[in-house]
Design an enzyme around this catalytic site. Structure first.
Site, mmCIF file in Angstrom:
data_model
loop_
_atom_site.group_PDB
_atom_site.id
_atom_site.type_symbol
_atom_site.label_atom_id
_atom_site.label_comp_id
_atom_site.label_asym_id
_atom_site.label_seq_id
_atom_site.Cartn_x
_atom_site.Cartn_y
_atom_site.Cartn_z
ATOM 1 N N ILE A 89 -54.574 -14.494 8.268
ATOM 2 C CA ILE A 89 -55.455 -13.450 8.811
ATOM 3 C C ILE A 89 -56.774 -14.043 9.307
ATOM 4 C CG2 ILE A 89 -54.644 -11.334 7.682
ATOM 5 C CD1 ILE A 89 -56.790 -11.956 5.497
ATOM 6 N N ARG A 90 -56.952 -15.342 9.108
ATOM 7 C CA ARG A 90 -58.169 -16.018 9.583
ATOM 8 C C ARG A 90 -57.752 -17.379 10.118
ATOM 9 N NH1 ARG A 90 -59.988 -19.919 5.240
ATOM 10 N NH2 ARG A 90 -58.368 -19.740 3.660
ATOM 11 N N TYR A 146 -52.805 -10.338 -11.422
ATOM 12 C CA TYR A 146 -52.100 -11.406 -10.695
ATOM 13 C C TYR A 146 -50.777 -11.743 -11.382
ATOM 14 C CZ TYR A 146 -51.560 -16.249 -8.898
ATOM 15 O OH TYR A 146 -51.110 -17.411 -8.340
HETATM 16 N N1 LIG Z 1 -53.601 -22.868 -5.891
HETATM 17 C C1 LIG Z 1 -53.051 -22.755 -7.093
HETATM 18 O O1 LIG Z 1 -53.511 -23.397 -8.055
HETATM 19 C C2 LIG Z 1 -51.843 -21.857 -7.291
HETATM 20 C C3 LIG Z 1 -51.222 -21.854 -8.547
HETATM 21 C C4 LIG Z 1 -50.118 -21.031 -8.756
HETATM 22 C C5 LIG Z 1 -49.612 -20.266 -7.696
HETATM 23 N N2 LIG Z 1 -50.234 -20.284 -6.484
HETATM 24 C C6 LIG Z 1 -49.673 -19.425 -5.418
HETATM 25 O O2 LIG Z 1 -49.475 -20.158 -4.225
HETATM 26 C C7 LIG Z 1 -49.721 -19.322 -3.088
HETATM 27 C C8 LIG Z 1 -50.792 -19.957 -2.199
HETATM 28 O O3 LIG Z 1 -51.962 -20.146 -2.981
HETATM 29 P P1 LIG Z 1 -53.272 -20.849 -2.417
HETATM 30 O O4 LIG Z 1 -53.933 -21.508 -3.565
HETATM 31 O O5 LIG Z 1 -52.977 -21.631 -1.199
HETATM 32 O O6 LIG Z 1 -54.126 -19.538 -2.042
HETATM 33 P P2 LIG Z 1 -55.406 -19.443 -1.103
HETATM 34 O O7 LIG Z 1 -56.195 -18.268 -1.556
HETATM 35 O O8 LIG Z 1 -56.081 -20.754 -0.978
HETATM 36 O O9 LIG Z 1 -54.732 -19.102 0.303
HETATM 37 C C9 LIG Z 1 -54.157 -17.862 0.596
HETATM 38 C C10 LIG Z 1 -54.241 -17.648 2.100
HETATM 39 O O10 LIG Z 1 -53.671 -16.368 2.392
HETATM 40 C C11 LIG Z 1 -54.455 -15.779 3.418
HETATM 41 N N3 LIG Z 1 -54.255 -14.330 3.401
HETATM 42 C C12 LIG Z 1 -54.865 -13.405 2.622
HETATM 43 N N4 LIG Z 1 -54.415 -12.180 2.940
HETATM 44 C C13 LIG Z 1 -53.501 -12.333 3.924
HETATM 45 C C14 LIG Z 1 -52.679 -11.440 4.674
HETATM 46 N N5 LIG Z 1 -52.721 -10.120 4.463
HETATM 47 N N6 LIG Z 1 -51.854 -11.952 5.599
HETATM 48 C C15 LIG Z 1 -51.814 -13.292 5.842
HETATM 49 N N7 LIG Z 1 -52.566 -14.200 5.164
HETATM 50 C C16 LIG Z 1 -53.395 -13.708 4.229
HETATM 51 C C17 LIG Z 1 -55.881 -16.185 3.113
HETATM 52 O O11 LIG Z 1 -56.692 -16.078 4.264
HETATM 53 C C18 LIG Z 1 -55.681 -17.623 2.635
HETATM 54 O O12 LIG Z 1 -55.812 -18.542 3.709
HETATM 55 C C19 LIG Z 1 -50.107 -17.956 -3.668
HETATM 56 O O13 LIG Z 1 -48.964 -17.148 -3.769
HETATM 57 C C20 LIG Z 1 -50.602 -18.282 -5.050
HETATM 58 O O14 LIG Z 1 -50.442 -17.194 -5.920
HETATM 59 C C21 LIG Z 1 -51.335 -21.057 -6.265
#
Ligand SMILES: NC(=O)c1ccc[n+]([C@@H]2O[C@H](COP(=O)([O-])OP(=O)(O)OC[C@H]3O[C@@H](n4cnc5c(N)ncnc54)[C@H](O)[C@@H]3O)[C@@H](O)[C@H]2O)c1
Length: 312
Positions: free
Chosen positions: A36-37, A143
């Site tokens: 979305i960005r 979450y």
């Molecule tokens: N980073 C971690 O430590 C971690 C650990 C366990 C699970 N996860 C899972 O991995 C996945 C990715 O995590 P991350 O750390 O990269 O998250 P993040 O918050 O860094 O990135 C998420 C991205 O999704 C985008 N986004 C938000 N709303 C949106 C929408 N409606 N449509 C499209 N894009 C949208 C945001 O702009 C962002 O760029 C998630 O499902 C998260 O739950 C992450």
């Protein structure tokens, strides 16, 4: 012909590195990044990009049809700490984006899905040490509830509609290319930035809070491996436990102090302590290792070296 891949939430902490890895593997034009960005300049210059809201089914369907997408990696989500502030927004984003992708596969418009779960599916009543694949799961965060529900729906769509959806429960992820997105383990990234900038860090978790963690390269390796494994090797269709290292804030501080000798850390726990206290301290990931050959490469020492070298 090379397959076409779509990444939703490609500008986040994991999505950015996943986009690079998939483009390196399949060619840049076969991998469409979306969010979305806009992402950083390097990501935006690295191949096709679409501004796309993963909760908008018809917009998502248009992109899938336009690029003849076969595989979707759903990385858009609201993470643990932010989700506690906006429970309904988190629920709507985390669940609706998943339903959209699952329904595209049910309708045979795409053939394979990667959707990440998290150690947040476990809760305060789960045994904390070497937490098993199948155990008590009573998550106490918005979450965690969304991830546990997501796991059930993935398994349901696999069993009822034959949807090829694959998933791992990521632990806390440590990386240097992008900032973390509002999770409870973000301290383990911030600490490196602050160690380099000011040689001090105030940690929002208290001493002794041991959590399962992983360096990003390992997380990407696991993601590619589970997606490439033959279908018969994927025996768990909810989500696989996945582990690498476990450590507490004082352990990471000690590993940094080996390189930055005047590094000092203070502790000022905030609301995230309660979330961390509800999660396991280590994970048993035997099933991932046995079923599709998972092996991690980065221990804490190697992670610290990578982080300080690349951020320094
Ligand atoms: N980073 C971690 O430590 C971690 C650990 C366990 C699970 N996860 C899972 O991995 C996945 C990715 O995590 P991350 O750390 O990269 O998250 P993040 O918050 O860094 O990135 C998420 C991205 O999704 C985008 N986004 C938000 N709303 C949106 C929408 N409606 N449509 C499209 N894009 C949208 C945001 O702009 C962002 O760029 C998630 O499902 C998260 O739950 C992450």
């Amino acid at each position: 012909m090379a397959k076409s891949i779509l990444i939703l939430g490609a500008c986040g902490q994991i999505g950015t590195e996943l986009t690079y890895a998939l483009r390196q593997k399949h060619g840049k034009d076969c991998v469409v990044a979306s969010d979305i960005r806009e992402g950083d300049a390097t990501l935006m210059a690295s191949g096709p990009f679409e501004l796309l809201d993963a909760t908008n089914y018809s917009a998502l369907e248009d992109v899938v049809m336009h690029y003849e997408i076969e595989e979707v990696y759903l990385m858009a989500a609201m993470l643990s700490a932010t989700a506690e502030k906006f429970p309904m927004r988190a629920w709507n984003l985390n669940m609706n984006s998943l339903f959209n992708v699952l329904n595209l596969a049910k309708e045979k418009k795409i053939s394979k899905i990667f959707w990440p779960s998290s150690i947040a599916v476990f809760g305060p009543n789960t045994p904390k040490e070497a937490t098993e694949q199948h155990t008590i799961m009573e998550p106490s965060t918005v979450y965690g509830i969304s991830k546990q529900s997501g796991e059930r729906w993935c398994q349901y769509y696999y069993e009822k509609y034959g949807v090829d959806v694959r998933s791992v429960r990521y632990p806390g992820l440590i990386s240097w290319k992008t900032q973390p997105g509002g999770g409870t383990t973000d301290y383990a990234v911030e600490i490196y930035h602050k160690a380099i900038e000011t040689q001090t860090y105030t940690c929002f978790l208290k001493k002794g809070t041991t959590l399962p963690m992983m360096f990003m390269d390992d997380a990407i390796k696991a993601t590619l491996a589970i997606m490439e494994a033959p279908e018969t090797q994927i025996k768990i269709r909810s989500s696989y436990n996945l582990a690498a290292i476990s450590f507490a804030p004082e352990d990471i501080a000690a590993s940094i102090a080996l390189h930055i000798t005047n590094f000092k850390m203070k502790y000022e726990p905030d609301f995230r302590q309660q979330i961390a206290d509800s999660w396991p301290s280590s994970i048993n990931d035997d099933s991932a290792r046995k079923d599709w050959g998972w092996q991690h490469s980065f221990d804490l020492e190697k992670t610290t070296k990578e982080m300080l070298t690349n951020l320094g």
